[in-house]
Design an enzyme around this catalytic site. Structure first.
Site, PDB file in Angstrom:
ATOM      1  N   TRP A 186      -0.407  -0.645  16.349  1.00 28.81           N
ATOM      2  CA  TRP A 186      -1.587  -0.464  15.518  1.00 28.81           C
ATOM      3  C   TRP A 186      -2.268  -1.808  15.364  1.00 28.81           C
ATOM      4  O   TRP A 186      -1.613  -2.832  15.162  1.00 28.81           O
ATOM      5  CB  TRP A 186      -1.237   0.080  14.128  1.00 28.81           C
ATOM      6  CG  TRP A 186      -2.437   0.107  13.231  1.00 28.81           C
ATOM      7  CD1 TRP A 186      -3.410   1.054  13.208  1.00 28.81           C
ATOM      8  CD2 TRP A 186      -2.830  -0.899  12.281  1.00 28.81           C
ATOM      9  NE1 TRP A 186      -4.387   0.716  12.296  1.00 28.81           N
ATOM     10  CE2 TRP A 186      -4.050  -0.486  11.720  1.00 28.81           C
ATOM     11  CE3 TRP A 186      -2.272  -2.113  11.865  1.00 28.81           C
ATOM     12  CZ2 TRP A 186      -4.722  -1.227  10.751  1.00 28.81           C
ATOM     13  CZ3 TRP A 186      -2.941  -2.859  10.902  1.00 28.81           C
ATOM     14  CH2 TRP A 186      -4.144  -2.409  10.341  1.00 28.81           C
ATOM     15  N   GLU A 227      -1.575   4.027  17.608  1.00 27.92           N
ATOM     16  CA  GLU A 227      -1.962   4.596  16.310  1.00 27.92           C
ATOM     17  C   GLU A 227      -3.421   4.302  15.988  1.00 27.92           C
ATOM     18  O   GLU A 227      -3.867   3.156  16.062  1.00 27.92           O
ATOM     19  CB  GLU A 227      -1.065   4.019  15.206  1.00 27.92           C
ATOM     20  CG  GLU A 227      -1.423   4.482  13.812  1.00 27.92           C
ATOM     21  CD  GLU A 227      -0.560   3.825  12.745  1.00 27.92           C
ATOM     22  OE1 GLU A 227      -0.775   4.134  11.550  1.00 27.92           O
ATOM     23  OE2 GLU A 227       0.314   2.999  13.082  1.00 27.92           O
ATOM     24  N   LYS A 274      -7.064   4.636  13.486  1.00 23.91           N
ATOM     25  CA  LYS A 274      -7.468   4.522  12.090  1.00 23.91           C
ATOM     26  C   LYS A 274      -8.965   4.777  11.989  1.00 23.91           C
ATOM     27  O   LYS A 274      -9.714   4.509  12.947  1.00 23.91           O
ATOM     28  CB  LYS A 274      -7.131   3.142  11.522  1.00 23.91           C
ATOM     29  CG  LYS A 274      -7.199   3.090   9.997  1.00 23.91           C
ATOM     30  CD  LYS A 274      -6.559   1.828   9.434  1.00 23.91           C
ATOM     31  CE  LYS A 274      -6.495   1.894   7.914  1.00 23.91           C
ATOM     32  NZ  LYS A 274      -5.852   0.699   7.339  1.00 23.91           N
ATOM     33  N   ASP A 283      -1.442   8.898  11.589  1.00 23.30           N
ATOM     34  CA  ASP A 283      -1.108   8.493  10.227  1.00 23.30           C
ATOM     35  C   ASP A 283      -1.941   9.338   9.284  1.00 23.30           C
ATOM     36  O   ASP A 283      -3.174   9.396   9.401  1.00 23.30           O
ATOM     37  CB  ASP A 283      -1.392   7.002  10.027  1.00 23.30           C
ATOM     38  CG  ASP A 283      -0.942   6.495   8.672  1.00 23.30           C
ATOM     39  OD1 ASP A 283      -1.422   7.025   7.646  1.00 23.30           O
ATOM     40  OD2 ASP A 283      -0.131   5.556   8.622  1.00 23.30           O
ATOM     41  N   HIS A 304      -5.182   7.913   7.746  1.00 25.61           N
ATOM     42  CA  HIS A 304      -6.146   7.232   8.604  1.00 25.61           C
ATOM     43  C   HIS A 304      -7.333   8.097   9.021  1.00 25.61           C
ATOM     44  O   HIS A 304      -7.924   7.874  10.081  1.00 25.61           O
ATOM     45  CB  HIS A 304      -5.433   6.688   9.849  1.00 25.61           C
ATOM     46  CG  HIS A 304      -4.579   5.504   9.564  1.00 25.61           C
ATOM     47  ND1 HIS A 304      -3.997   4.731  10.545  1.00 25.61           N
ATOM     48  CD2 HIS A 304      -4.200   4.933   8.386  1.00 25.61           C
ATOM     49  CE1 HIS A 304      -3.297   3.757   9.998  1.00 25.61           C
ATOM     50  NE2 HIS A 304      -3.402   3.860   8.679  1.00 25.61           N
ATOM     51  N   HIS A 362       3.086   9.147  11.019  1.00 22.73           N
ATOM     52  CA  HIS A 362       3.371   8.314   9.862  1.00 22.73           C
ATOM     53  C   HIS A 362       2.835   9.074   8.660  1.00 22.73           C
ATOM     54  O   HIS A 362       1.617   9.271   8.544  1.00 22.73           O
ATOM     55  CB  HIS A 362       2.690   6.949   9.964  1.00 22.73           C
ATOM     56  CG  HIS A 362       3.486   5.949  10.731  1.00 22.73           C
ATOM     57  ND1 HIS A 362       3.064   4.650  10.922  1.00 22.73           N
ATOM     58  CD2 HIS A 362       4.686   6.054  11.350  1.00 22.73           C
ATOM     59  CE1 HIS A 362       3.976   3.996  11.627  1.00 22.73           C
ATOM     60  NE2 HIS A 362       4.961   4.831  11.898  1.00 22.73           N
ATOM     61  N   ASP A 408      -7.261   4.976   2.361  1.00 22.91           N
ATOM     62  CA  ASP A 408      -5.926   4.813   2.938  1.00 22.91           C
ATOM     63  C   ASP A 408      -5.083   3.921   2.031  1.00 22.91           C
ATOM     64  O   ASP A 408      -4.764   2.781   2.354  1.00 22.91           O
ATOM     65  CB  ASP A 408      -6.041   4.195   4.337  1.00 22.91           C
ATOM     66  CG  ASP A 408      -4.684   3.980   4.983  1.00 22.91           C
ATOM     67  OD1 ASP A 408      -3.768   4.771   4.713  1.00 22.91           O
ATOM     68  OD2 ASP A 408      -4.537   3.004   5.745  1.00 22.91           O
ATOM     69  N   ASP A 455      -2.003   4.518   0.832  1.00 25.20           N
ATOM     70  CA  ASP A 455      -0.561   4.531   1.082  1.00 25.20           C
ATOM     71  C   ASP A 455       0.268   4.759  -0.171  1.00 25.20           C
ATOM     72  O   ASP A 455       1.238   4.043  -0.433  1.00 25.20           O
ATOM     73  CB  ASP A 455      -0.136   3.232   1.775  1.00 25.20           C
ATOM     74  CG  ASP A 455      -0.694   3.140   3.185  1.00 25.20           C
ATOM     75  OD1 ASP A 455      -0.306   3.972   4.013  1.00 25.20           O
ATOM     76  OD2 ASP A 455      -1.522   2.250   3.449  1.00 25.20           O
ATOM     77  N   ASP A 499       5.055   5.919   5.914  1.00 21.50           N
ATOM     78  CA  ASP A 499       4.328   4.652   5.802  1.00 21.50           C
ATOM     79  C   ASP A 499       3.589   4.611   4.471  1.00 21.50           C
ATOM     80  O   ASP A 499       2.454   5.056   4.365  1.00 21.50           O
ATOM     81  CB  ASP A 499       3.349   4.494   6.967  1.00 21.50           C
ATOM     82  CG  ASP A 499       2.705   3.110   6.995  1.00 21.50           C
ATOM     83  OD1 ASP A 499       3.028   2.290   6.116  1.00 21.50           O
ATOM     84  OD2 ASP A 499       1.882   2.857   7.893  1.00 21.50           O
TER      85      ASP A 499
END
Length: 420
Positions: free
Chosen positions: A184, A225, A227, A258, A261, A285, A293, A295, A325
């Site tokens: 990433w 990955e 985003k 993800d 993302h 993820h 984003d 997390d 993640d």
């Protein structure tokens, strides 16, 4: 005895739909989640010349007791793993190298710098996964790495990625289970670009150069990955979903999705069935975005349940590499791992306890009334009793009793880090 009776009654509820609960629990024992190490130290890492976080990444909160040494981080992971049913994996970033006080540039990291991690993984019967770290570094300060206009900077990061792939190959060989190397990058622009094609052309060329270096597929799996945006790259990200979806398909690499993302209203669960038609394997993820984003720690919300349902109803458990993640520094970090991973497992168990073939047939027959009724009724079936039995069978605490162990560990271990 009372708990066992509750389990037996719950079991009968599911078995009337021809769901073999014993087989489900055996299947659960084979589930392996890749647990990210960076929740434990707020993505600090152990580089001698440690840098401030950059690349659109931010960790908020100042909860005391974060890990500051490899030994502390591994100890915290061990505690969390003791509260999570099953045998799992640990996901590392390149910044978690142990170099014995020597400054080692990222394009020069070697397997020997992760020898302690491998020994620890062997002792705990864990697999390891890996990520090159293309952020928090002077050569990433402009927000560009593999797509940078400067050939020397691109070459530095190309070499770093290949050094990382060799480390992953080492993990796979030593531990007897393939290691996933996930690339990433933070590359993008804050404002509207005047040229989108050229940066993406450079990224493609960089990836092509990376993957010219062959690794043993039985030891290392390559993933890329995407985003949508990041802090500092709000208008344009080079490695978009469309870019990597096409690149991975054309080059036989895993496409990693993800859950944080994408657009706030975009659901990764809805993408899985389409992706599975064209990709032999995928990687995930799982995070929880809150308006961006951010997390957050994974909760058992509607989207997580839908992800579990899509994996199980499409028989894709062996085709999707599951990882987590998230990083929250506002709560106990061991608790964050425990909550998030247990919830990921709950979503899979919940999905395994549904009569998917019957529900599919109702849809094919156009019986949308019964389909909706059953899908709603199963939401309040005694799933919790099955989960508690599974945890008990796997030797980990049931319900919220794990929290007592986390608080005890906090008092005896992590809080003392701030007072010495």
């Amino acid at each position: 005895m009372k708990d066992h009776r509750v389990y037996e009654v719950a079991k009968q509820s599911f078995e009337k739909w021809n769901i073999n609960v014993d087989n489900v629990l055996e299947q659960m024992k084979k589930v392996s989640i890749s647990i990210h190490c960076w929740q434990g130290d707020d993505i600090g890492g152990f580089e001698v010349n440690q840098q401030e976080l950059s690349g659109g990444i931010d960790v908020t909160g100042d909860y005391p007791g974060k890990a500051t040494t490899p030994e502390q981080l591994r100890g915290d992971l061990e505690k969390a793993l003791s509260l999570i049913p099953g045998k799992h994996r640990v996901n590392l970033h390149a910044i978690y190298a142990e170099t014995n006080g020597e400054v080692v540039e990222r394009d020069e990291i070697k397997p020997e710098h992760f020898r302690n991690w491998v020994q620890w993984a062997k002792e705990n019967e864990l697999g390891l996964d890996f990520n090159p770290t293309l952020f928090s570094h002077p050569k990433a300060e402009e927000g560009l790495t593999l797509s940078h206009p400067n050939r020397e900077i691109r070459k530095f990061w190309i070499d770093h990625c290949n050094a990382s792939r060799k480390i992953s190959e080492y993990f796979g060989k030593e531990l007897g289970t393939p290691s996933l190397t996930n690339i990433w990058i933070p590359d993008g622009y804050k404002d509207i670009p005047s040229d989108r094609l050229t940066p993406r052309k450079r990224l493609k060329e960089s990836l092509d150069e990376i993957f010219k270096v062959e690794t043993e597929a039985s030891y290392n799996l390559d993933a890329v990955e995407s985003k949508l945006f990041g802090i500092g790259s709000e208008a344009f990200v080079v490695g978009s979903h469309e870019f990597y979806m096409n690149y991975s398909l054309a080059n036989n690499k895993l496409c990693l999705l993800d859950t944080g993302h994408f657009h706030p209203t975009e659901k990764v669960s809805d993408k899985l069935s389409s992706m599975l038609l064209y990709h032999d394997q995928l990687a995930l993820h799982v995070s929880r975005p809150v308006r961006w984003d951010s997390d957050h720690v994974v909760t058992l919300d509607d989207e997580l349940r839908e992800i579990g349902l899509e994996i199980i109803r499409n028989k894709a458990l062996d085709r999707i590499k599951l990882g987590l993640d998230f990083f929250d520094a506002s709560i106990n970090r061991v608790a964050a791992w425990t909550i998030g991973t247990r919830n990921m497992l709950k979503s899979l168990l919940y999905a395994m306890l549904l009569p998917h073939e019957h529900l599919k047939q109702l849809q094919e027959d156009g019986d949308f009334t019964e389909r909706l009724a059953l899908m709603e009724e199963f939401k309040t079936y005694p799933f919790g009793a099955i989960w508690d039995h599974y945890c008990s069978e796997m030797g980990v605490p049931i319900q919220e009793s794990w929290l007592h162990e986390v608080k005890q560990y906090e008092d005896e271990v992590t809080l003392k880090r701030t007072t010495v």
